[in-house]
Design a protein around this motif. Structure first.
Motif, PDB file in Angstrom:
ATOM      1  N   ALA A 191       7.711   4.189   4.475  1.00 57.76           N
ATOM      2  CA  ALA A 191       6.445   3.530   4.797  1.00 57.76           C
ATOM      3  C   ALA A 191       6.389   3.150   6.276  1.00 57.76           C
ATOM      4  O   ALA A 191       5.358   3.335   6.941  1.00 57.76           O
ATOM      5  CB  ALA A 191       6.245   2.298   3.912  1.00 57.76           C
ATOM      6  N   TYR A 221       5.235  13.538  -0.415  1.00 56.53           N
ATOM      7  CA  TYR A 221       4.319  12.403  -0.553  1.00 56.53           C
ATOM      8  C   TYR A 221       2.993  12.699   0.156  1.00 56.53           C
ATOM      9  O   TYR A 221       2.530  11.910   0.981  1.00 56.53           O
ATOM     10  CB  TYR A 221       4.952  11.114  -0.006  1.00 56.53           C
ATOM     11  CG  TYR A 221       5.653  11.235   1.328  1.00 56.53           C
ATOM     12  CD1 TYR A 221       4.939  11.202   2.519  1.00 56.53           C
ATOM     13  CD2 TYR A 221       7.036  11.379   1.393  1.00 56.53           C
ATOM     14  CE1 TYR A 221       5.575  11.302   3.741  1.00 56.53           C
ATOM     15  CE2 TYR A 221       7.690  11.479   2.607  1.00 56.53           C
ATOM     16  CZ  TYR A 221       6.947  11.438   3.782  1.00 56.53           C
ATOM     17  OH  TYR A 221       7.582  11.544   4.997  1.00 56.53           O
ATOM     18  N   ASP A 278      -3.329   6.977   3.021  1.00 55.41           N
ATOM     19  CA  ASP A 278      -3.300   5.623   2.473  1.00 55.41           C
ATOM     20  C   ASP A 278      -3.023   4.581   3.551  1.00 55.41           C
ATOM     21  O   ASP A 278      -3.433   3.421   3.430  1.00 55.41           O
ATOM     22  CB  ASP A 278      -2.226   5.511   1.382  1.00 55.41           C
ATOM     23  CG  ASP A 278      -2.601   6.264   0.111  1.00 55.41           C
ATOM     24  OD1 ASP A 278      -3.793   6.608  -0.040  1.00 55.41           O
ATOM     25  OD2 ASP A 278      -1.696   6.515  -0.713  1.00 55.41           O
ATOM     26  N   ASP A 316       5.699   5.055  -5.880  1.00 54.20           N
ATOM     27  CA  ASP A 316       4.409   5.586  -6.319  1.00 54.20           C
ATOM     28  C   ASP A 316       3.908   6.749  -5.465  1.00 54.20           C
ATOM     29  O   ASP A 316       3.046   7.500  -5.896  1.00 54.20           O
ATOM     30  CB  ASP A 316       3.356   4.476  -6.305  1.00 54.20           C
ATOM     31  CG  ASP A 316       3.504   3.528  -7.493  1.00 54.20           C
ATOM     32  OD1 ASP A 316       4.368   3.795  -8.352  1.00 54.20           O
ATOM     33  OD2 ASP A 316       2.768   2.534  -7.548  1.00 54.20           O
ATOM     34  N   TYR A 317       4.412   6.871  -4.231  1.00 51.85           N
ATOM     35  CA  TYR A 317       3.788   7.840  -3.334  1.00 51.85           C
ATOM     36  C   TYR A 317       4.211   9.290  -3.561  1.00 51.85           C
ATOM     37  O   TYR A 317       3.682  10.204  -2.939  1.00 51.85           O
ATOM     38  CB  TYR A 317       3.990   7.460  -1.864  1.00 51.85           C
ATOM     39  CG  TYR A 317       5.405   7.167  -1.406  1.00 51.85           C
ATOM     40  CD1 TYR A 317       6.428   8.097  -1.509  1.00 51.85           C
ATOM     41  CD2 TYR A 317       5.705   5.938  -0.811  1.00 51.85           C
ATOM     42  CE1 TYR A 317       7.699   7.832  -1.048  1.00 51.85           C
ATOM     43  CE2 TYR A 317       6.973   5.645  -0.344  1.00 51.85           C
ATOM     44  CZ  TYR A 317       7.973   6.598  -0.459  1.00 51.85           C
ATOM     45  OH  TYR A 317       9.239   6.327  -0.003  1.00 51.85           O
ATOM     46  N   TYR A 318       5.151   9.554  -4.458  1.00 47.22           N
ATOM     47  CA  TYR A 318       5.635  10.925  -4.627  1.00 47.22           C
ATOM     48  C   TYR A 318       4.646  11.811  -5.383  1.00 47.22           C
ATOM     49  O   TYR A 318       3.951  11.372  -6.301  1.00 47.22           O
ATOM     50  CB  TYR A 318       6.978  10.935  -5.368  1.00 47.22           C
ATOM     51  CG  TYR A 318       8.136  10.476  -4.516  1.00 47.22           C
ATOM     52  CD1 TYR A 318       8.513  11.186  -3.380  1.00 47.22           C
ATOM     53  CD2 TYR A 318       8.852   9.329  -4.833  1.00 47.22           C
ATOM     54  CE1 TYR A 318       9.569  10.763  -2.592  1.00 47.22           C
ATOM     55  CE2 TYR A 318       9.909   8.903  -4.051  1.00 47.22           C
ATOM     56  CZ  TYR A 318      10.258   9.632  -2.930  1.00 47.22           C
ATOM     57  OH  TYR A 318      11.303   9.212  -2.154  1.00 47.22           O
ATOM     58  N   ARG A 349       0.817  -1.206   0.000  1.00 43.94           N
ATOM     59  CA  ARG A 349       0.000   0.000   0.000  1.00 43.94           C
ATOM     60  C   ARG A 349       0.852   1.258   0.000  1.00 43.94           C
ATOM     61  O   ARG A 349       0.523   2.247  -0.651  1.00 43.94           O
ATOM     62  CB  ARG A 349      -0.916   0.009   1.229  1.00 43.94           C
ATOM     63  CG  ARG A 349      -1.996  -1.044   1.195  1.00 43.94           C
ATOM     64  CD  ARG A 349      -2.738  -1.133   2.512  1.00 43.94           C
ATOM     65  NE  ARG A 349      -3.386   0.135   2.870  1.00 43.94           N
ATOM     66  CZ  ARG A 349      -4.034   0.333   4.016  1.00 43.94           C
ATOM     67  NH1 ARG A 349      -4.099  -0.650   4.901  1.00 43.94           N
ATOM     68  NH2 ARG A 349      -4.608   1.485   4.267  1.00 43.94           N
ATOM     69  N   GLY A 350       1.943   1.237   0.773  1.00 42.67           N
ATOM     70  CA  GLY A 350       2.737   2.450   0.954  1.00 42.67           C
ATOM     71  C   GLY A 350       3.690   2.743  -0.182  1.00 42.67           C
ATOM     72  O   GLY A 350       3.798   3.884  -0.650  1.00 42.67           O
ATOM     73  N   LEU A 388       0.149   9.865   1.501  1.00 47.10           N
ATOM     74  CA  LEU A 388       0.615   8.577   2.013  1.00 47.10           C
ATOM     75  C   LEU A 388       0.065   8.297   3.408  1.00 47.10           C
ATOM     76  O   LEU A 388      -0.287   7.157   3.724  1.00 47.10           O
ATOM     77  CB  LEU A 388       2.147   8.536   2.022  1.00 47.10           C
ATOM     78  CG  LEU A 388       2.791   7.239   2.510  1.00 47.10           C
ATOM     79  CD1 LEU A 388       2.323   6.059   1.672  1.00 47.10           C
ATOM     80  CD2 LEU A 388       4.319   7.341   2.473  1.00 47.10           C
ATOM     81  N   GLY A 408       3.730   0.983  -3.245  1.00 53.40           N
ATOM     82  CA  GLY A 408       2.989   0.930  -4.506  1.00 53.40           C
ATOM     83  C   GLY A 408       3.107  -0.410  -5.195  1.00 53.40           C
ATOM     84  O   GLY A 408       4.211  -0.940  -5.367  1.00 53.40           O
TER      85      GLY A 408
END
Length: 420
Positions: free
Chosen positions: A82, A287, A293, A259-261, A50-51, A290, A53
């Motif tokens: 994460a 991010y 998420d 992915d979190y950026y 999840r964190g 995040l 990606g």
């Protein structure tokens, strides 16, 4: 037996460099008012799915994942953010009156990838995270901290690359443009990029295999798709960097691998000759999203991480010798059983007084013990023989000047403290 592939032993003679560098990183981070956080080496696999990606190489190819005895999926942490954000949410740090929450961490990370110079399967990462501020000034502070970590260790051949990945609206518009651009040549791209084009087309720009493809050179720039708010944000980040006299280059193809950026992304490169083909020293970015998420409230965040292995490589490439004191304060030479027993007591007293001390444990003769003292680069040598024991003193020799004095046992710690 040998260490597993992609791991290394950090032995004496090298570990001192690690200790020095890690202390410098911590001291500088504290100067910026960042506090240490320590998280588990392993986490539930879902955290990284999840964190980090699902579409990242880390999650798809590189994680060390296993089932524990409770049939739970566990993963050795492949990166630090994460875990820090998970801890931030779990311990409700978002409720602290001191905002933003500014944290640093250091520790081993694990990624299953092809080992090469400066890239290991177990590596040590140092990172910082600032959670709770959407001010572009904190972006500039984090970048400033990253640059100063390198500069204060003496590195000169540094290059800062920055970019904006924009907000959700900007990224969605850019995503559509990328798909339209690469779709006609999809079959010419590597297998990974063909998958990325459907799942996360921004990652295509980060491909090492297709970097020379003609379509890469003409790919739509994220900067052309920034919303007014995103553009204004990026302009402020650059203004802060200008005010701090931190030179930078804007690279619209800098996307980072996670992915979190969003919004600000940056990397610090080494231009040092002989550093190697992989020039990146560290990277990071903003991010926002995040924390949500991972189950927390809406909280912006920004951070970066660096590899200590690559930092040490850069120092070596620039010929920087770290000021490490490898000398010994005092070596006690003892002749005979009674002297050896007395030496043990003296060494223990000196150590309790904060003085670095050593004695012989090989029952060697005086000449061999003096050689051992020289190998250890001892500043002072205390000699205990029959005469010294009878008279209640030790012969203390300054190894730099060659001068000798007889010092009674009780006064040895004070004498050494005054002369070291």
């Amino acid at each position: 037996m040998k260490a597993p592939r992609g791991t290394q032993d950090i032995i004496p003679g090298v570990s001192e460099k690690w200790q020095f560098v890690e202390k410098q990183l911590i001291d500088i981070s504290r100067r910026y008012n960042y506090k240490e956080i320590r998280t588990p080496i392993f986490e539930h696999t879902e955290l990284f799915q999840r964190g980090v990606g699902e579409t990242t190489d880390i999650v798809q190819k590189e994680m060390y994942t296993f089932k524990d005895k409770g049939d739970r999926s566990i993963t050795l942490r492949p990166e630090g953010t994460a875990s820090v954000v998970r801890s931030f949410v779990e311990h409700k740090m978002f409720g602290s009156p001191n905002q933003p929450v500014k944290l640093f961490y250091t520790g081993p990370m694990f990624r299953y990838e092809r080992p090469q110079q400066g890239r290991m399967r177990q590596f040590v990462q140092f990172g910082v995270e600032a959670l709770g501020s959407a001010d572009p000034a904190i972006d500039a502070e984090v970048i400033s901290l990253a640059m100063n970590l390198y500069r204060e260790l003496g590195l000169q051949s540094l290059k800062l690359i920055i970019n904006s990945l924009g907000d959700k609206e900007s990224r969605n518009n850019h995503r559509e443009a990328l798909i339209a651009h690469f779709q006609p040549v999809k079959g010419e791209l590597c297998e990974d990029c063909q998958t990325r084009l459907e799942q996360n087309p921004l990652r295509v720009l980060d491909c090492k295999q297709d970097r020379e493809h003609e379509a890469m050179k003409t790919a739509p720039s994220i900067l052309d798709f920034l919303s007014d708010d995103s553009s204004a944000y990026f302009t402020k980040v650059k203004a802060y960097l200008d005010e701090m006299n931190i030179p930078y280059e804007v690279d619209p193809n800098l996307v980072r691998g996670l992915d979190y950026y969003n919004h600000t992304a940056f990397e610090i490169m080494s231009d040092a000759e002989g550093f190697g083909a992989i020039t990146t020293l560290s990277g990071g970015g903003r991010y926002n999203g995040l924390v949500q998420d991972l189950g927390g409230p809406e909280t912006p965040g920004i951070g970066f991480a660096l590899s200590i292995e690559r930092l040490l490589m850069a120092l070596e490439a620039e010929g920087i010798d770290l000021p490490i004191d490898e000398s010994l304060d005092c070596f006690v030479v003892a002749l005979g059983d009674e002297a050896s027993i007395k030496a043990a007591g003296i060494v223990n007293t000196l150590r309790n007084a904060g003085i670095q001390a050593e004695k012989d444990y090989q029952e060697r003769k005086m000449k061999a013990q003096f050689k051992a003292a020289n190998r250890l680069n001892a500043k002072f040598v205390l000699v205990l023989g029959v005469e010294e024991l009878q008279e209640g003193y030790a012969t203390v020799k300054n190894m730099e000047t060659g001068e000798q004095e007889n010092i009674v046992f009780d006064e040895i710690p004070v004498y050494l403290e005054q002369n070291l």
